[in-house]
Each structure stands twice: as structure tokens, then as C-alpha cells.
Motif scaffolding. Structure first.
Motif, short mmCIF file in Angstrom:
data_model
loop_
_atom_site.label_atom_id
_atom_site.label_comp_id
_atom_site.label_asym_id
_atom_site.label_seq_id
_atom_site.Cartn_x
_atom_site.Cartn_y
_atom_site.Cartn_z
N VAL A 105 51.67 -66.63 -52.01
CA VAL A 105 50.54 -65.76 -52.36
C VAL A 105 49.60 -65.66 -51.15
O VAL A 105 48.76 -66.51 -50.93
N ARG A 106 49.78 -64.60 -50.40
CA ARG A 106 48.94 -64.36 -49.21
C ARG A 106 47.88 -63.29 -49.47
O ARG A 106 46.96 -63.12 -48.69
N GLN A 107 48.05 -62.56 -50.55
CA GLN A 107 47.08 -61.53 -50.93
C GLN A 107 46.39 -61.98 -52.22
O GLN A 107 47.04 -62.13 -53.24
N ARG A 108 45.11 -62.17 -52.15
CA ARG A 108 44.37 -62.65 -53.30
C ARG A 108 44.00 -61.49 -54.22
O ARG A 108 44.24 -60.33 -53.90
N SER A 109 43.39 -61.81 -55.35
CA SER A 109 43.04 -60.77 -56.32
C SER A 109 42.12 -59.71 -55.71
O SER A 109 42.25 -58.52 -56.00
N ALA A 164 51.88 -59.78 -53.92
CA ALA A 164 50.96 -60.83 -53.52
C ALA A 164 51.38 -61.46 -52.19
O ALA A 164 50.62 -62.20 -51.59
N ALA A 165 52.58 -61.14 -51.74
CA ALA A 165 53.07 -61.66 -50.46
C ALA A 165 52.72 -60.75 -49.30
O ALA A 165 52.34 -61.21 -48.22
N THR A 166 52.83 -59.42 -49.51
CA THR A 166 52.65 -58.47 -48.40
C THR A 166 51.46 -57.53 -48.58
O THR A 166 51.02 -56.91 -47.61
N GLY A 167 50.98 -57.35 -49.81
CA GLY A 167 49.91 -56.40 -50.06
C GLY A 167 50.41 -54.98 -50.27
O GLY A 167 49.61 -54.06 -50.41
#
Length: 225
Positions: A105-109, A164-167
Motif C-alpha cells: 500500500v503505497r497510495q493512501r486514502s 493502492a500500489a500505483t495510484g
């Protein structure tokens, strides 16, 4: 002046870290152990105008895989706190089949919201609040954000899935406030496309039934809370 600016930047960075989504599994681990934190299937944040300060996590127990725990994760002061909020075999039905890998999870909410807002602008759709869900893609296992965009009355006007990995924007569907009747001239391809969108949206309808089933084993497990 420079000292004051540095202080403000540090405070801002600390605030962002406190709202970082990895704080959710971390708080679950602190309250219930790594086995519960590593079994999280889904997290949800409901009807907020910004970043949620109140989440719900659903975790599959490592020793009783048929059981799912419902855990409330809230911001209290400057800390995230996790507390038991129900458990049983039917608290989430249907439930995602894959566990979440938070290391991906590299892209947060907040990042996912920005992507959805840009898509809404292109679709000429306005929204007031967002329901957030984070779960793993059933086929690839990659974590994805599902965002239900709602107007001021609570009516869903759009739904987006963001990696959530790349956006990347994986899926989008925009629903008029008042849907028109199907056109007689609608082609078979158009109807098929609508059916695909409906099926994709339905796949995210994991039903929270925590309040209807709470078993003694979990009441004992969470007694200290």
C-alpha cells in the motif's frame, strides 16, 4: 523565523504520519497481536469530507479461519486506538477472499481521493463525501481502494477503484442522480458494458453484519478491551 517554519513543517509531517493508513494495522497489532493484524481482509471508512479518523477493520483469525473479527480503529487525541466491535462467522458476508498486504500500500486514502476527484471532474460530477474501502484484488492480490462518491443527500453519484500500489484509476462508474429509463435504441454492446459496470460495483458490496453475531470465544479474547 526559520525555526518557526521548521517547527510547523515537523508538526505537519507528524500529523500526516498519524493519518497514514499503515497506522491501522499497527494499532490492531498493538491491541490484538500480529496474527490478527496480518489477517486483515478489509478496512472501511464511511461518509467523510476528508481523511477518516474512524475506520473499521475486518480480520480473519489465524486459528479459526471461519471466524472474522470486526475491529474499530479510531483517532483518539494523537494516537490510533483499536477496539473489538464484534466477531463471528457471518459478520462480513460476503467477505474478500484475500488478506491485505500492507507492504504494497503505497497510495493512501488521501491519494486515492485525489485520483477519484480528478476523474469526477472529467465526468462533470460533483460529490460531498466519500466512503473508503481497501481490499485485495480477488485475481491479482494487489491492494485496491474502492471509493463511493456521494452527494450532500448521501446518494451515490460515482464509484472508483484506485490501485493502492500505483495510484492508477482501475475502474470508474458515474451514476446520474436520477437515472433515465433505458433507451430502446441502446445497443447490445452498451447494455453489456452497463452489466459489467454493475457487476464490478456489486463485487465491492461486502455486507457488515457484525451486530447480529458475536460469539463467546471472541468476547473472551477481547475481554481486556
Amino acid at each position: 523565523m526559520k525555526t518557526c517554519l521548521l517547527t510547523l513543517l515537523l508538526i505537519s509531517a507528524a500529523s500526516l504520519e498519524l493519518r497514514a493508513n499503515p497506522e491501522i494495522p499497527r494499532s490492531v497489532a498493538q491491541s490484538f497481536g500480529e496474527a490478527v493484524a496480518s489477517g486483515i481482509l478489509l478496512i472501511k471508512g464511511t461518509a467523510t469530507t476528508g481523511e477518516p479518523s474512524d475506520w473499521v477493520a475486518f480480520s480473519r483469525d489465524a486459528f479459526r479461519p471461519e471466524e472474522i473479527l470486526r475491529i474499530s480503529v479510531k483517532m483518539e487525541g494523537s494516537m490510533w486506538k483499536a477496539a473489538a466491535s464484534g466477531a463471528g462467522s457471518k459478520v462480513l458476508s460476503p467477505a474478500p477472499s484475500r488478506k491485505l498486504d500492507f507492504s504494497q500500500v503505497r497510495q493512501r486514502s488521501a491519494d486515492a481521493r485525489v485520483v477519484a476527484a480528478k476523474a469526477a471532474a472529467l465526468a462533470q460530477t460533483t460529490f460531498a463525501t466519500v466512503d473508503y474501502q481497501l481490499a485485495s484484488n480477488e485475481d491479482t492480490g494487489s491492494p485496491e481502494w474502492g471509493l463511493a462518491l456521494k452527494d450532500e443527500t448521501g446518494h451515490e453519484v460515482g464509484f472508483c477503484v484506485v490501485s493502492a500500489a500505483t495510484g492508477a484509476l482501475v475502474f470508474q462508474d458515474w451514476t446520474p442522480r436520477f437515472a433515465s429509463a433505458p433507451s430502446l435504441a441502446e445497443s447490445e454492446g452498451e447494455r453489456a458494458a452497463k452489466n459489467v459496470k454493475r457487476a464490478a460495483r456489486k463485487a465491492w458490496n461486502w455486507t457488515d453484519k457484525a451486530r447480529t453475531e458475536t460469539k463467546g470465544f471472541f468476547r473472551e479474547l477481547f475481554r481486556r478491551n
